[in-house]
Design an enzyme around this catalytic site. Structure first.
Site, PDB file in Angstrom:
ATOM      1  N   SER A 184      41.248  49.260  63.743  1.00  0.00           N
ATOM      2  CA  SER A 184      42.046  48.613  62.695  1.00  0.00           C
ATOM      3  C   SER A 184      43.500  48.467  63.160  1.00  0.00           C
ATOM      4  CB  SER A 184      41.931  49.412  61.395  1.00  0.00           C
ATOM      5  OG  SER A 184      42.348  48.646  60.291  1.00  0.00           O
ATOM      6  N   ASP A 213      36.134  45.926  59.503  1.00  0.00           N
ATOM      7  CA  ASP A 213      37.039  46.968  60.002  1.00  0.00           C
ATOM      8  C   ASP A 213      36.287  48.130  60.655  1.00  0.00           C
ATOM      9  OD1 ASP A 213      38.875  49.405  59.792  1.00  0.00           O
ATOM     10  OD2 ASP A 213      40.194  47.802  59.100  1.00  0.00           O
TER      11      ASP A 213
END
Length: 607
Positions: free
Chosen positions: A350, A464
């Site tokens: 991320s 993610d």
């Protein structure tokens, strides 16, 4: 055998000698397969063997190596059961085979020999669990194949050798040296000559910590080339970055099956000290390389990275996700720079993937700060709200910003090996991006479900990486890094933010939200009327997602040589304008721990 059975009478040793068979096993060949029939006993006289035990699904559950004078196959000898592991030669090896009937006859006639064998088995079982736990093969011998001139290759070996000398001694052997040292053996028959040649290589490994075998490139695979490759743990393919992929003639002649167990490493000599020549993928497609390195003759840091990488001494940095909290990574990076701790490999999840990419591109902590500020803070990329069908934002502004920021950079063209972690939602598994467009890897890794639309690439849906692995230290370990530094900036407790959530609920009716108009009023930023606050649903979604990988983070903490947890609890996941304080927090929270652990990262004797 006298060394192994030193407590047995000479009569036993003589009988064993008269009834045993000397055998030779070329490097890469298998002695026996797991679950195969066979009950003869083997003694390793010279060379090296490796054993592997596999689970029903094919994954390796136990692995280790046999060294000189180890006994192999003793359990099958006693029980008559099938072989418990696959055993193969890592070097050309000399074995003493004791047929089962001969071994049992001797054991029955000489009870003392049974006691000696039992003692050896007991000692092995006592140490087996410790020896095989976390077994990672370490390369000691290297074959070098190159398309460069002899002078350039000598300079390269000199540069690598200077790094190796920090960890031990080394020698360089080419065909001329080999022939000079073994010339007197030519008068012997092959059967008598082979053990002496095997012992020659064994002696090299006992005298020196590392051995380089230099192979001359050509259109024929010579006997020296084949033998040297069989003695090698790793094969280095060294090319000029501007060369064609097939510039090393021998590369296409090598038997891929025969050398599949050798670690194959690509080294590209870069002509420019600042920028890697694009198109590394052309070379990587030629052969299945375990690792690749970019080096420049005048950049010492690149040679040091190569040297540590070859020896399994690389230092890897894993940066976790956490939205705006990721700016704390730059404070940690500043502390690492201050203590001269090198970074040889980076991984990121991320927000961590963005900062890891900046490091891989060669940016310092200060340079990364300016670029990250321009990317995240100044542009307010997550203010494109839409009908929440797939996400709260359209993702258009965010995607275009990432594409423009990273441009056409390919992951394989980065100076420092880089891995971005995303979640493959189509197959419910962790995905490691190590090839292709850098911007796509970043976009996939930062696709926060519910906030940013997923990235769909070649039919696969990526979201993610924090869903499954928010601090990707294990990824670095799986790719052969020696030391792992992992940084968790997520935090677990959010007292201040959670107090603010109370404004959205009806105080007289727990669990029920207030009127929509009241909720919208709470989103108005009265200091900047044209800039609404990001709805707290985004913060809740991100926290929920990142919490799901906590078990994985605990595993990462166990395998990390330095695990840094930055106390960002009082900062929001979307608190971009607090970047200065977050950077300072990252530095202050990590500097003491980094100083205390500094020696084990920079002192070769502690690595």
């Amino acid at each position: 055998m006298a060394d192994l059975f030193k407590n047995l009478p000479h009569t036993v040793l003589r009988e064993m000698k008269e009834n045993t068979v000397r055998e030779f096993l070329p490097g890469g060949e298998i002695l026996f397969e797991e679950n195969s029939e066979g009950s003869d006993l083997y003694i390793l006289a010279a060379g090296k063997l490796r054993y592997e035990k596999r689970s029903p699904d094919g994954t390796i559950r136990d692995v280790g190596e046999f060294k000189r004078l180890d006994i192999i196959g003793e359990l099958s000898l006693f029980t008559g059961e099938k072989r418990s592991a696959t055993v193969k030669a890592i070097r050309d090896s000399e074995l003493i085979r004791v047929p089962r009937d001969v071994a049992l006859s001797i054991l029955l006639k000489y009870p003392d020999s049974l006691l000696q064998i039992t003692k050896i088995i007991a000692e092995r079982l006592a140490h087996a669990k410790t020896d095989s736990k976390g077994f990672i093969p370490v390369s000691k011998t290297f074959s070098i194949l190159s398309s460069l001139s002899k002078e350039s290759l000598e300079e390269i070996i000199h540069k690598i050798g200077l790094i190796f000398l920090r960890y031990g001694s080394f020698c360089v052997v080419d065909e001329k040296v080999f022939l000079e040292r073994t010339n007197e053996l030519l008068s012997l028959d092959e059967k008598d000559r082979e053990p002496w040649i095997i012992r020659f290589f064994s002696q090299l490994e006992s005298e020196f910590d590392f051995v380089f075998y230099v192979l001359e490139d050509g259109k024929d695979v010579t006997a020296w080339t084949e033998r040297a490759l069989r003695q090698s743990d790793s094969v280095l393919f060294i090319k000029d970055a501007n060369d064609e992929p097939n510039s090393i003639h021998l590369e296409s002649l090598l038997d891929k099956k025969q050398f599949k167990d050798r670690t194959q490493i690509l080294v590209l000599i870069q002509p420019n000290a600042e920028q890697v020549v694009p198109g590394t993928i052309r070379h990587l497609q030629k052969r299945k390389f375990s690792r690749h390195f970019h080096v420049h003759f005048d950049r010492l840091d690149t040679w040091e990275r190569l040297g540590r990488g070859l020896l399994g001494k690389s230092i890897g940095l894993a940066l976790g996700g956490g939205g705006a909290k990721g700016f704390a990574h730059l404070g940690v990076l500043s502390a690492l720079e201050e203590n001269q701790i090198p970074i040889d490999m980076v991984s990121g999840t991320s927000a961590g993937s963005i900062f890891a990419a900046l490091i891989a591109m060669g940016e310092s902590s200060s340079g990364s700060k300016e670029k990250a500020k321009a990317f995240w803070v100044s542009k307010d990329l997550l203010n494109e709200y839409t009908v929440p069908v797939l996400s709260l934002t359209t993702g258009k502004k965010y995607t275009e910003a990432i594409r423009q920021f990273f441009g056409s950079i390919q992951i394989e063209d980065l100076w420092i090996p880089f891995y971005a972690i995303s979640t493959d939602l189509s197959h419910s598994e962790i995905h490691v991006h190590d090839r292709g467009d850098l911007w796509k890897a970043i976009r996939a890794s930062t696709s926060i479900p519910g906030i940013v639309p997923p990235l769909i690439d070649e039919g696969v849906v990526y979201v993610d990486g924090g869903v499954l692995d928010n601090v990707p230290g294990i990824t670095l370990k799986e790719r052969g890094v020696g030391k792992v530094i992992s940084v968790d900036v997520f935090g677990d407790i959010y007292p201040d933010q959670d107090k603010e959530l109370g404004a959205y609920f009806d105080k007289t009716n727990p669990g029920v939200m207030t009127h929509p108009l009241t909720q919208i009023t709470n989103l108005i930023n009265f200091n900047e009327i044209l800039r609404p606050k990001f709805p707290p649903i985004g913060d809740i979604i991100i926290r929920s997602i990142l919490s799901s990988s906590r078990d994985r983070i605990r595993q990462t903490e166990k395998i990390s040589d330095l695990f840094l947890q930055i106390p960002t609890n009082n900062f929001g996941l979307l608190d971009w304008f607090a970047y200065e304080r977050l950077i300072e927090l990252g530095y202050v929270s990590s500097i003491d721990k980094i100083i205390r652990n500094r020696e084990k990262f920079i002192n070769p004797t502690l690595q």
